[in-house]
Design a protein around this motif. Structure first.
Motif, PDB file in Angstrom:
ATOM      1  N   HIS A   1      61.648  17.964  35.069  1.00  8.39           N
ATOM      2  CA  HIS A   1      61.630  16.699  35.727  1.00  8.39           C
ATOM      3  C   HIS A   1      60.742  16.929  37.017  1.00  8.39           C
ATOM      4  O   HIS A   1      61.367  17.517  38.015  1.00  8.39           O
ATOM      5  CB  HIS A   1      62.758  16.049  36.078  1.00  8.39           C
ATOM      6  CG  HIS A   1      64.049  15.872  35.101  1.00  8.39           C
ATOM      7  ND1 HIS A   1      63.553  14.941  34.283  1.00  8.39           N
ATOM      8  CD2 HIS A   1      64.996  16.385  34.526  1.00  8.39           C
ATOM      9  CE1 HIS A   1      64.686  14.949  33.381  1.00  8.39           C
ATOM     10  NE2 HIS A   1      65.453  15.664  33.541  1.00  8.39           N
ATOM     11  N   PHE A   2      59.446  16.621  36.685  1.00  6.26           N
ATOM     12  CA  PHE A   2      58.328  16.752  37.934  1.00  6.26           C
ATOM     13  C   PHE A   2      57.419  15.426  37.806  1.00  6.26           C
ATOM     14  O   PHE A   2      56.352  15.594  38.380  1.00  6.26           O
ATOM     15  CB  PHE A   2      57.609  18.074  37.767  1.00  6.26           C
ATOM     16  CG  PHE A   2      57.325  18.150  36.254  1.00  6.26           C
ATOM     17  CD1 PHE A   2      56.453  17.410  35.545  1.00  6.26           C
ATOM     18  CD2 PHE A   2      57.927  19.234  35.437  1.00  6.26           C
ATOM     19  CE1 PHE A   2      56.009  17.665  34.079  1.00  6.26           C
ATOM     20  CE2 PHE A   2      57.713  19.436  33.923  1.00  6.26           C
ATOM     21  CZ  PHE A   2      56.853  18.526  33.407  1.00  6.26           C
ATOM     22  N   SER A   3      57.927  14.472  38.253  1.00  5.31           N
ATOM     23  CA  SER A   3      57.478  13.157  38.407  1.00  5.31           C
ATOM     24  C   SER A   3      58.328  12.165  39.158  1.00  5.31           C
ATOM     25  O   SER A   3      59.559  12.366  39.169  1.00  5.31           O
ATOM     26  CB  SER A   3      56.842  12.569  37.178  1.00  5.31           C
ATOM     27  OG  SER A   3      57.871  12.109  36.204  1.00  5.31           O
ATOM     28  N   ARG A   4      57.666  11.195  39.647  1.00  3.40           N
ATOM     29  CA  ARG A   4      58.182  10.219  40.392  1.00  3.40           C
ATOM     30  C   ARG A   4      57.714   8.782  39.908  1.00  3.40           C
ATOM     31  O   ARG A   4      56.457   8.530  39.806  1.00  3.40           O
ATOM     32  CB  ARG A   4      58.204  10.408  42.089  1.00  3.40           C
ATOM     33  CG  ARG A   4      58.601  11.478  42.533  1.00  3.40           C
ATOM     34  CD  ARG A   4      59.738  11.726  43.142  1.00  3.40           C
ATOM     35  NE  ARG A   4      60.388  12.972  43.640  1.00  3.40           N
ATOM     36  CZ  ARG A   4      61.171  13.818  43.138  1.00  3.40           C
ATOM     37  NH1 ARG A   4      61.556  13.728  41.975  1.00  3.40           N
ATOM     38  NH2 ARG A   4      61.303  14.816  43.537  1.00  3.40           N
ATOM     39  N   PRO A   5      58.501   8.038  40.062  1.00  2.00           N
ATOM     40  CA  PRO A   5      57.957   6.498  39.709  1.00  2.00           C
ATOM     41  C   PRO A   5      56.926   6.203  40.632  1.00  2.00           C
ATOM     42  O   PRO A   5      57.072   6.405  41.992  1.00  2.00           O
ATOM     43  CB  PRO A   5      59.421   5.553  40.207  1.00  2.00           C
ATOM     44  CG  PRO A   5      60.551   6.315  39.929  1.00  2.00           C
ATOM     45  CD  PRO A   5      60.165   7.758  40.491  1.00  2.00           C
ATOM     46  N   ALA A   6      55.972   5.390  40.100  1.00  2.00           N
ATOM     47  CA  ALA A   6      54.570   5.297  41.025  1.00  2.00           C
ATOM     48  C   ALA A   6      55.111   3.939  41.828  1.00  2.00           C
ATOM     49  O   ALA A   6      55.789   3.134  41.543  1.00  2.00           O
ATOM     50  CB  ALA A   6      53.607   4.722  39.868  1.00  2.00           C
TER      51      ALA A   6
ATOM     52  N   SER B   1      40.326   0.215  28.828  1.00  2.00           N
ATOM     53  CA  SER B   1      40.840   0.378  30.236  1.00  2.00           C
ATOM     54  C   SER B   1      40.676   1.546  31.023  1.00  2.00           C
ATOM     55  O   SER B   1      40.403   2.712  30.254  1.00  2.00           O
ATOM     56  CB  SER B   1      42.082   0.066  29.980  1.00  2.00           C
ATOM     57  OG  SER B   1      42.865   1.104  29.259  1.00  2.00           O
ATOM     58  N   LEU B   2      40.679   1.768  32.196  1.00  2.00           N
ATOM     59  CA  LEU B   2      40.485   2.951  32.874  1.00  2.00           C
ATOM     60  C   LEU B   2      41.721   3.508  33.794  1.00  2.00           C
ATOM     61  O   LEU B   2      41.541   4.456  34.622  1.00  2.00           O
ATOM     62  CB  LEU B   2      39.183   2.880  33.830  1.00  2.00           C
ATOM     63  CG  LEU B   2      37.822   2.360  32.884  1.00  2.00           C
ATOM     64  CD1 LEU B   2      36.835   2.082  33.909  1.00  2.00           C
ATOM     65  CD2 LEU B   2      37.456   3.438  31.991  1.00  2.00           C
ATOM     66  N   SER B   3      42.784   3.040  33.439  1.00  2.00           N
ATOM     67  CA  SER B   3      43.822   3.610  34.200  1.00  2.00           C
ATOM     68  C   SER B   3      45.160   3.453  33.121  1.00  2.00           C
ATOM     69  O   SER B   3      45.106   2.577  32.120  1.00  2.00           O
ATOM     70  CB  SER B   3      44.450   2.894  35.558  1.00  2.00           C
ATOM     71  OG  SER B   3      44.774   1.668  35.395  1.00  2.00           O
ATOM     72  N   SER B   4      46.197   4.468  33.375  1.00  2.00           N
ATOM     73  CA  SER B   4      47.374   4.269  32.304  1.00  2.00           C
ATOM     74  C   SER B   4      48.009   2.949  32.519  1.00  2.00           C
ATOM     75  O   SER B   4      48.381   2.615  31.626  1.00  2.00           O
ATOM     76  CB  SER B   4      48.019   5.369  32.510  1.00  2.00           C
ATOM     77  OG  SER B   4      48.797   5.437  33.971  1.00  2.00           O
ATOM     78  N   SER B   5      48.158   2.587  33.555  1.00  2.00           N
ATOM     79  CA  SER B   5      48.974   1.282  33.786  1.00  2.00           C
ATOM     80  C   SER B   5      48.165   0.037  33.192  1.00  2.00           C
ATOM     81  O   SER B   5      48.644  -0.872  32.419  1.00  2.00           O
ATOM     82  CB  SER B   5      49.204   0.822  35.182  1.00  2.00           C
ATOM     83  OG  SER B   5      48.050   0.866  36.066  1.00  2.00           O
ATOM     84  N   MET B   6      46.775   0.124  33.535  1.00  2.00           N
ATOM     85  CA  MET B   6      46.014  -0.950  32.762  1.00  2.00           C
ATOM     86  C   MET B   6      45.875  -0.761  31.219  1.00  2.00           C
ATOM     87  O   MET B   6      45.972  -1.855  30.510  1.00  2.00           O
ATOM     88  CB  MET B   6      44.584  -0.629  33.033  1.00  2.00           C
ATOM     89  CG  MET B   6      44.136  -1.334  34.647  1.00  2.00           C
ATOM     90  SD  MET B   6      42.538  -1.012  35.176  1.00  2.00           S
ATOM     91  CE  MET B   6      41.626  -1.796  33.970  1.00  2.00           C
ATOM     92  N   THR B   7      45.971   0.413  30.722  1.00  2.00           N
ATOM     93  CA  THR B   7      46.308   0.661  29.222  1.00  2.00           C
ATOM     94  C   THR B   7      47.489   0.004  28.792  1.00  2.00           C
ATOM     95  O   THR B   7      47.132  -0.420  27.601  1.00  2.00           O
ATOM     96  CB  THR B   7      46.052   2.313  28.941  1.00  2.00           C
ATOM     97  OG1 THR B   7      44.668   2.518  29.544  1.00  2.00           O
ATOM     98  CG2 THR B   7      46.293   2.618  27.450  1.00  2.00           C
TER      99      THR B   7
ATOM    100  N   VAL C   1      49.891  18.112  32.441  1.00  2.00           N
ATOM    101  CA  VAL C   1      51.160  17.624  32.665  1.00  2.00           C
ATOM    102  C   VAL C   1      51.331  16.261  32.211  1.00  2.00           C
ATOM    103  O   VAL C   1      50.279  15.369  32.572  1.00  2.00           O
ATOM    104  CB  VAL C   1      51.357  17.645  34.373  1.00  2.00           C
ATOM    105  CG1 VAL C   1      52.789  17.076  34.602  1.00  2.00           C
ATOM    106  CG2 VAL C   1      51.093  19.027  34.860  1.00  2.00           C
ATOM    107  N   VAL C   2      52.359  16.112  31.364  1.00  2.00           N
ATOM    108  CA  VAL C   2      52.467  14.864  30.692  1.00  2.00           C
ATOM    109  C   VAL C   2      53.990  13.960  31.192  1.00  2.00           C
ATOM    110  O   VAL C   2      54.782  14.451  31.125  1.00  2.00           O
ATOM    111  CB  VAL C   2      52.621  15.157  29.156  1.00  2.00           C
ATOM    112  CG1 VAL C   2      52.532  13.606  28.438  1.00  2.00           C
ATOM    113  CG2 VAL C   2      51.486  15.665  28.664  1.00  2.00           C
ATOM    114  N   VAL C   3      53.328  12.748  31.846  1.00  2.00           N
ATOM    115  CA  VAL C   3      54.389  11.996  32.419  1.00  2.00           C
ATOM    116  C   VAL C   3      54.425  10.668  31.739  1.00  2.00           C
ATOM    117  O   VAL C   3      53.168  10.025  31.220  1.00  2.00           O
ATOM    118  CB  VAL C   3      54.208  12.125  33.845  1.00  2.00           C
ATOM    119  CG1 VAL C   3      54.434  13.506  34.445  1.00  2.00           C
ATOM    120  CG2 VAL C   3      53.042  11.638  34.569  1.00  2.00           C
ATOM    121  N   PRO C   4      55.366   9.691  32.222  1.00  2.00           N
ATOM    122  CA  PRO C   4      55.246   8.227  31.627  1.00  2.00           C
ATOM    123  C   PRO C   4      54.050   7.557  32.712  1.00  2.00           C
ATOM    124  O   PRO C   4      53.929   7.969  33.692  1.00  2.00           O
ATOM    125  CB  PRO C   4      56.304   7.767  31.930  1.00  2.00           C
ATOM    126  CG  PRO C   4      57.347   8.943  32.171  1.00  2.00           C
ATOM    127  CD  PRO C   4      56.701  10.212  32.533  1.00  2.00           C
ATOM    128  N   ALA C   5      53.383   6.637  31.956  1.00  2.00           N
ATOM    129  CA  ALA C   5      52.524   6.064  32.859  1.00  2.00           C
ATOM    130  C   ALA C   5      53.019   5.359  34.063  1.00  2.00           C
ATOM    131  O   ALA C   5      52.269   4.939  35.033  1.00  2.00           O
ATOM    132  CB  ALA C   5      51.884   4.890  31.778  1.00  2.00           C
TER     133      ALA C   5
END
Length: 156
Positions: free
Chosen positions: A151-156, A26-32, A58-62
């Motif tokens: 906290h430095f991410s937002r839901p995709a 897979s080539l994207s985190s959501s696909m992974t 920077v490590v954030v949830p997929a």
């Protein structure tokens, strides 16, 4: 299924228990996350950014996107996405784009989204596009103890 030698040696040096989980390429985190049949909120996605010509991971949830403005606000510096040359230089024994969240193994500073530290288990790239490292939440938290947290991410 392979793990970066640099990453393997780093995890082993801490005695951290982990397993490798294979999945279709897979080539994207959501696909992974989908391919590995795991919740995206437990997949720690590593995004390489730069500030003053120094790379950071920077490590954030997929399920999230890095908010560069919030990074600036929290850490007092401008960040921009790193280019391919930075990635290939920093992660020499990894496939392009398969950046492990435990980038300390490669000598890079890490900034981690705090919500990942509350997971019971965490998955992250092992260094190629067909394998993930799976470890307990407490082990991931231990691994990230010296990382900048916020906290430095937002839901995709």
């Amino acid at each position: 299924m392979a793990i970066s030698i640099t990453l393997r040696d780093y995890l082993d040096s801490f005695g951290i228990q982990y397993r490798l989980v294979s999945h279709p390429r897979s080539l994207s985190s959501s696909m992974t996350a989908e391919a590995a049949r795991i919740p995206g909120r437990k997949l720690a996605k590593a995004v390489v950014v730069e500030s003053d010509d120094h790379p950071y991971v920077v490590v954030v949830p997929a399920t999230h996107r890095v908010d560069l403005g919030e990074l600036r606000h929290q850490f007092g510096r401008l960040f921009q996405l790193a280019d391919e040359a930075t990635l290939s230089h920093a992660f020499r024994d990894c496939e392009c784009g398969a950046v492990p969240a435990a980038a300390q193994a490669f000598g890079l500073p890490v900034l981690v989204e705090e919500c990942l530290l509350d997971c019971d288990e965490v998955f992250f790239e092992a260094g190629d596009h067909t394998a993930l490292v799976r470890m307990s939440g407490p082990d991931f938290e231990y691994l990230m103890a010296q990382a900048g947290q916020g906290h430095f991410s937002r839901p995709a």
